[in-house]
Write a protein that holds these residues in place. Sequence first.
Motif: not given
Length: 157
Positions: A47-64, A36-45
Amino acid sequence: DNMDFSSLSFPEVNVPASIPGPTSFSTTSLAANTRFYWRVRAVNGGNEMGNWSAVRYFRTVLTTPTLVSPSNGYALVDNWWPVFQWTDTTGAGGYNIQISFYSNFSSLLANANTVGSVYEPMFGICGSTVYWHVRTTGTNGPSAWSPTFIWYSPACP
């Protein structure tokens, strides 16, 4: 679950920043063995939006895997050569099985890697209580160990 965010696993979420400091977001029910990839950005009161952060990812584990046979607590009557079987797991690269006379697996009769969901040891076992468990191996693994099954081998002939 794609890096360009052209399709979203979850809709965008606005997390209020009413408290200064780190902000977090939690979710449940993520698919196993998935990146899964994710990113974040700031939004002020206003409703003005900042730039997106760098894209990061994580992996979910294998099923037992789920153990199938010999079933838990099963006593073999006349077979000293058991066949161990468990369910296939999506995304598995293989499996690791451990077999022991000890419930804590402190000493192993077998510690084998397989591609499929069946293992036939090259040795017979007789007159003992035997413990076994399996885990999935692969890119996002290994998984947790399955619950331990116990089986009772027949007395030696």
